[in-house]
Every structure is written in structure tokens, then in C-alpha cells.
Scaffold this motif. Structure first.
Motif, PDB file in Angstrom:
ATOM      1  N   THR A   1       0.825  -1.209   0.000  1.00  6.09           N
ATOM      2  CA  THR A   1       0.000   0.000   0.000  1.00  6.09           C
ATOM      3  C   THR A   1       0.859   1.260   0.000  1.00  6.09           C
ATOM      4  OG1 THR A   1      -0.141  -0.037   2.413  1.00  6.09           O
ATOM      5  CG2 THR A   1      -1.897  -1.151   1.195  1.00  6.09           C
ATOM      6  N   MET A   2       0.256   2.326  -0.469  1.00  4.06           N
ATOM      7  CA  MET A   2       0.918   3.625  -0.481  1.00  4.06           C
ATOM      8  C   MET A   2      -0.142   4.675  -0.196  1.00  4.06           C
ATOM      9  SD  MET A   2       3.385   5.306  -3.389  1.00  4.06           S
ATOM     10  CE  MET A   2       2.132   5.597  -4.625  1.00  4.06           C
ATOM     11  N   TYR A   3       0.233   5.695   0.573  1.00  4.77           N
ATOM     12  CA  TYR A   3      -0.721   6.727   0.974  1.00  4.77           C
ATOM     13  C   TYR A   3      -0.159   8.125   0.742  1.00  4.77           C
ATOM     14  CZ  TYR A   3      -2.991   2.911   3.523  1.00  4.77           C
ATOM     15  OH  TYR A   3      -3.619   1.735   3.862  1.00  4.77           O
ATOM     16  N   ALA A   4      -1.061   9.054   0.501  1.00  2.83           N
ATOM     17  CA  ALA A   4      -0.679  10.452   0.507  1.00  2.83           C
ATOM     18  C   ALA A   4      -0.313  10.849   1.937  1.00  2.83           C
ATOM     19  CB  ALA A   4      -1.830  11.320   0.001  1.00  2.83           C
ATOM     20  N   ASP A   5       0.644  11.757   2.084  1.00  2.00           N
ATOM     21  CA  ASP A   5       1.063  12.179   3.419  1.00  2.00           C
ATOM     22  C   ASP A   5      -0.107  12.712   4.238  1.00  2.00           C
ATOM     23  OD1 ASP A   5       4.328  13.488   2.420  1.00  2.00           O
ATOM     24  OD2 ASP A   5       3.660  11.452   2.907  1.00  2.00           O
ATOM     25  N   SER A   6      -1.042  13.346   3.573  1.00  2.00           N
ATOM     26  CA  SER A   6      -2.157  13.996   4.268  1.00  2.00           C
ATOM     27  C   SER A   6      -3.112  13.007   4.931  1.00  2.00           C
ATOM     28  CB  SER A   6      -2.933  14.880   3.295  1.00  2.00           C
ATOM     29  OG  SER A   6      -3.422  14.113   2.211  1.00  2.00           O
TER      30      SER A   6
ATOM     31  N   ASN B   1     -10.720   7.309   9.028  1.00  2.00           N
ATOM     32  CA  ASN B   1     -10.923   7.648  10.435  1.00  2.00           C
ATOM     33  C   ASN B   1     -10.398   9.051  10.715  1.00  2.00           C
ATOM     34  OD1 ASN B   1     -11.910   4.999  10.877  1.00  2.00           O
ATOM     35  ND2 ASN B   1      -9.855   4.250  11.341  1.00  2.00           N
ATOM     36  N   SER B   2     -10.807   9.595  11.849  1.00  2.00           N
ATOM     37  CA  SER B   2     -10.357  10.929  12.261  1.00  2.00           C
ATOM     38  C   SER B   2     -10.498  11.935  11.130  1.00  2.00           C
ATOM     39  CB  SER B   2      -8.896  10.866  12.735  1.00  2.00           C
ATOM     40  OG  SER B   2      -8.755   9.944  13.798  1.00  2.00           O
ATOM     41  N   LEU B   3     -11.651  11.941  10.521  1.00  2.00           N
ATOM     42  CA  LEU B   3     -11.869  12.791   9.361  1.00  2.00           C
ATOM     43  C   LEU B   3     -11.804  14.269   9.738  1.00  2.00           C
ATOM     44  CD1 LEU B   3     -14.606  10.671   7.628  1.00  2.00           C
ATOM     45  CD2 LEU B   3     -12.499  11.475   6.537  1.00  2.00           C
ATOM     46  N   LYS B   4     -11.296  15.053   8.794  1.00  2.00           N
ATOM     47  CA  LYS B   4     -11.140  16.494   8.976  1.00  2.00           C
ATOM     48  C   LYS B   4     -11.941  17.220   7.884  1.00  2.00           C
ATOM     49  CE  LYS B   4      -6.304  15.736  10.300  1.00  2.00           C
ATOM     50  NZ  LYS B   4      -4.896  16.080   9.955  1.00  2.00           N
ATOM     51  N   PRO B   5     -12.302  18.474   8.133  1.00  2.00           N
ATOM     52  CA  PRO B   5     -12.994  19.229   7.076  1.00  2.00           C
ATOM     53  C   PRO B   5     -12.194  19.258   5.763  1.00  2.00           C
ATOM     54  CG  PRO B   5     -13.240  20.363   9.153  1.00  2.00           C
ATOM     55  CD  PRO B   5     -12.306  19.215   9.410  1.00  2.00           C
ATOM     56  N   ASP B   6     -10.862  19.246   5.849  1.00  2.00           N
ATOM     57  CA  ASP B   6     -10.025  19.256   4.641  1.00  2.00           C
ATOM     58  C   ASP B   6     -10.160  17.971   3.830  1.00  2.00           C
ATOM     59  OD1 ASP B   6      -7.137  21.155   5.868  1.00  2.00           O
ATOM     60  OD2 ASP B   6      -9.097  21.772   5.123  1.00  2.00           O
ATOM     61  N   ASP B   7     -10.749  16.930   4.400  1.00  2.00           N
ATOM     62  CA  ASP B   7     -10.985  15.688   3.659  1.00  2.00           C
ATOM     63  C   ASP B   7     -12.224  15.780   2.773  1.00  2.00           C
ATOM     64  OD1 ASP B   7      -9.961  13.951   6.608  1.00  2.00           O
ATOM     65  OD2 ASP B   7      -8.774  14.249   4.787  1.00  2.00           O
ATOM     66  N   THR B   8     -12.968  16.863   2.891  1.00  2.00           N
ATOM     67  CA  THR B   8     -14.158  17.040   2.062  1.00  2.00           C
ATOM     68  C   THR B   8     -13.766  17.047   0.588  1.00  2.00           C
ATOM     69  OG1 THR B   8     -15.375  18.255   3.750  1.00  2.00           O
ATOM     70  CG2 THR B   8     -16.021  18.629   1.450  1.00  2.00           C
ATOM     71  N   ALA B   9     -14.375  16.145  -0.172  1.00  2.00           N
ATOM     72  CA  ALA B   9     -14.027  15.995  -1.594  1.00  2.00           C
ATOM     73  C   ALA B   9     -14.944  14.954  -2.222  1.00  2.00           C
ATOM     74  CB  ALA B   9     -12.580  15.543  -1.747  1.00  2.00           C
TER      75      ALA B   9
ATOM     76  N   GLY C   1      -1.852   7.265   8.473  1.00  2.00           N
ATOM     77  CA  GLY C   1      -2.216   7.068   9.857  1.00  2.00           C
ATOM     78  C   GLY C   1      -3.694   7.235  10.142  1.00  2.00           C
ATOM     79  N   ARG C   2      -4.454   7.744   9.165  1.00  2.00           N
ATOM     80  CA  ARG C   2      -5.900   7.936   9.359  1.00  2.00           C
ATOM     81  C   ARG C   2      -6.720   7.072   8.403  1.00  2.00           C
ATOM     82  NH1 ARG C   2      -8.152  12.693   8.226  1.00  2.00           N
ATOM     83  NH2 ARG C   2      -6.624  13.264   6.623  1.00  2.00           N
ATOM     84  N   PHE C   3      -6.216   6.883   7.192  1.00  2.00           N
ATOM     85  CA  PHE C   3      -6.944   6.111   6.177  1.00  2.00           C
ATOM     86  C   PHE C   3      -6.252   4.760   5.979  1.00  2.00           C
ATOM     87  CE2 PHE C   3      -8.832   9.857   3.509  1.00  2.00           C
ATOM     88  CZ  PHE C   3      -9.342  10.408   4.678  1.00  2.00           C
ATOM     89  N   THR C   4      -7.041   3.742   5.669  1.00  2.00           N
ATOM     90  CA  THR C   4      -6.523   2.421   5.370  1.00  2.00           C
ATOM     91  C   THR C   4      -7.201   1.872   4.128  1.00  2.00           C
ATOM     92  OG1 THR C   4      -6.145   1.959   7.721  1.00  2.00           O
ATOM     93  CG2 THR C   4      -6.148   0.083   6.228  1.00  2.00           C
ATOM     94  N   ILE C   5      -6.395   1.466   3.157  1.00  2.00           N
ATOM     95  CA  ILE C   5      -6.922   0.862   1.942  1.00  2.00           C
ATOM     96  C   ILE C   5      -6.771  -0.656   2.043  1.00  2.00           C
ATOM     97  CG2 ILE C   5      -4.733   1.052   0.679  1.00  2.00           C
ATOM     98  CD1 ILE C   5      -6.427   1.590  -1.858  1.00  2.00           C
ATOM     99  N   SER C   6      -7.763  -1.367   1.527  1.00  2.00           N
ATOM    100  CA  SER C   6      -7.715  -2.824   1.519  1.00  2.00           C
ATOM    101  C   SER C   6      -8.466  -3.322   0.293  1.00  2.00           C
ATOM    102  CB  SER C   6      -8.321  -3.404   2.798  1.00  2.00           C
ATOM    103  OG  SER C   6      -9.690  -3.032   2.924  1.00  2.00           O
ATOM    104  N   ARG C   7      -8.270  -4.599  -0.018  1.00  2.00           N
ATOM    105  CA  ARG C   7      -8.950  -5.174  -1.172  1.00  2.00           C
ATOM    106  C   ARG C   7      -9.404  -6.590  -0.859  1.00  2.00           C
ATOM    107  NH1 ARG C   7      -5.040  -4.721  -5.999  1.00  2.00           N
ATOM    108  NH2 ARG C   7      -6.615  -5.961  -7.095  1.00  2.00           N
ATOM    109  N   ASP C   8     -10.461  -6.997  -1.536  1.00  2.00           N
ATOM    110  CA  ASP C   8     -10.969  -8.359  -1.455  1.00  2.00           C
ATOM    111  C   ASP C   8     -11.111  -8.835  -2.889  1.00  2.00           C
ATOM    112  OD1 ASP C   8     -12.443 -10.718  -1.270  1.00  2.00           O
ATOM    113  OD2 ASP C   8     -13.669  -9.991   0.380  1.00  2.00           O
ATOM    114  N   ASN C   9     -10.130  -9.580  -3.362  1.00  2.00           N
ATOM    115  CA  ASN C   9     -10.129 -10.000  -4.766  1.00  2.00           C
ATOM    116  C   ASN C   9     -11.315 -10.904  -5.092  1.00  2.00           C
ATOM    117  OD1 ASN C   9      -7.806  -8.535  -5.323  1.00  2.00           O
ATOM    118  ND2 ASN C   9      -6.453 -10.265  -4.877  1.00  2.00           N
ATOM    119  N   ALA C  10     -11.760 -11.684  -4.137  1.00  2.00           N
ATOM    120  CA  ALA C  10     -12.897 -12.579  -4.370  1.00  2.00           C
ATOM    121  C   ALA C  10     -14.179 -11.798  -4.647  1.00  2.00           C
ATOM    122  CB  ALA C  10     -13.087 -13.503  -3.178  1.00  2.00           C
ATOM    123  N   LYS C  11     -14.243 -10.584  -4.128  1.00  2.00           N
ATOM    124  CA  LYS C  11     -15.425  -9.747  -4.330  1.00  2.00           C
ATOM    125  C   LYS C  11     -15.164  -8.626  -5.331  1.00  2.00           C
ATOM    126  CE  LYS C  11     -17.345 -10.562   0.284  1.00  2.00           C
ATOM    127  NZ  LYS C  11     -17.828  -9.945   1.538  1.00  2.00           N
ATOM    128  N   SER C  12     -13.994  -8.639  -5.966  1.00  2.00           N
ATOM    129  CA  SER C  12     -13.624  -7.590  -6.926  1.00  2.00           C
ATOM    130  C   SER C  12     -13.819  -6.202  -6.314  1.00  2.00           C
ATOM    131  CB  SER C  12     -14.452  -7.719  -8.209  1.00  2.00           C
ATOM    132  OG  SER C  12     -14.192  -8.937  -8.855  1.00  2.00           O
TER     133      SER C  12
END
Length: 122
Positions: free
Chosen positions: A58-63, A84-92, A66-77
Motif C-alpha cells: 500500500t501507499m498513501y498520501a502524506d495527508s 478515520n479521524s476525518l477532517k474538514p479538509d478531507d471534504t471531496a 495514519g488515518r486512512f486504510t486501503i484494503s482489497r478483497d479480490n474474491a469480491k472484486s
């Protein structure tokens, strides 16, 4: 025919959590690097996170580290983004990408979803 569809966006208070989901149909899902990008209001699209096809690295933007986590389930495509710990700057508007070629902003990928709106109130 390839389809990429996101879900899970919504309105949340600062400090709260949301989980985005993305289903990418058409083709061997496990072969593709998957990821998330976002476009804040009035700004360009930016990289959020990706997860590789072969080794799940995995790779994350610095911003979001520690707050976001990406995962995948190949069986479910499917690929997920736990936010977590969402901030107003995450609005998008958050976009799922299949087959990421270059995560460097604004990102290049083979296919994109229509996006799902995330709004974080202060």
C-alpha cells in the motif's frame, strides 16, 4: 465491459469515520493496482491511496497517513477505504481507480468510477 462503482460517501462530523467501497467488474480484478483519488472543491484531483495487485503493498498520501486504510478483497472484486479521524479538509469527491498507471497527481488509470461525495463538517 468494465464498470467501476463507488459507494459509502456521506456527511460526517469532524473526528468521525466513513468506509468507502468500490466494485470493479470486467476483467481479472486481482491483476490490477487499485486505488482512490479525490477532488476537493475548487481543486485538482489528488492521490489518496493505492494497493498493488501482486503483493498488496500500500501507499498513501502524506495527508491521510495514519488515518486512512486501503484494503482489497479480490474474491469480491472490491477495494475499500476506511477513513478515520476525518477532517474538514478531507471534504471531496472520492474516485475509485482501476489499473493505476501513475499515482502522481492528478493520476493516470485505465478506468475511473463516477465518484462518491464525502463532506466533513466542523
Amino acid at each position: 465491459q468494465v464498470q467501476v462503482e463507488e459507494s459509502g460517501g456521506g456527511l460526517v462530523q469532524a473526528g468521525g469515520s466513513l468506509r468507502l467501497s468500490c466494485v470493479a467488474s470486467g476483467g481479472p480484478f486481482s491483476s490490477y493496482t487499485m486505488g482512490w483519488f479525490r477532488r476537493p472543491p475548487g481543486k485538482d484531483r489528488e492521490f489518496v491511496a493505492q494497493i498493488r495487485a501482486n503483493n498488496g503493498v500500500t501507499m498513501y498520501a502524506d495527508s491521510v497517513k495514519g488515518r486512512f486504510t486501503i484494503s482489497r478483497d479480490n474474491a469480491k472484486s472490491s477495494v475499500y477505504l476506511q477513513m478515520n479521524s476525518l477532517k474538514p479538509d478531507d471534504t471531496a469527491r472520492y474516485y475509485c481507480a482501476r489499473g493505476i498507471r501513475d499515482p502522481t497527481n492528478p493520476g493516470r488509470a485505465d478506468y475511473w468510477g463516477q465518484g462518491t461525495q464525502v463532506t466533513v463538517s466542523s
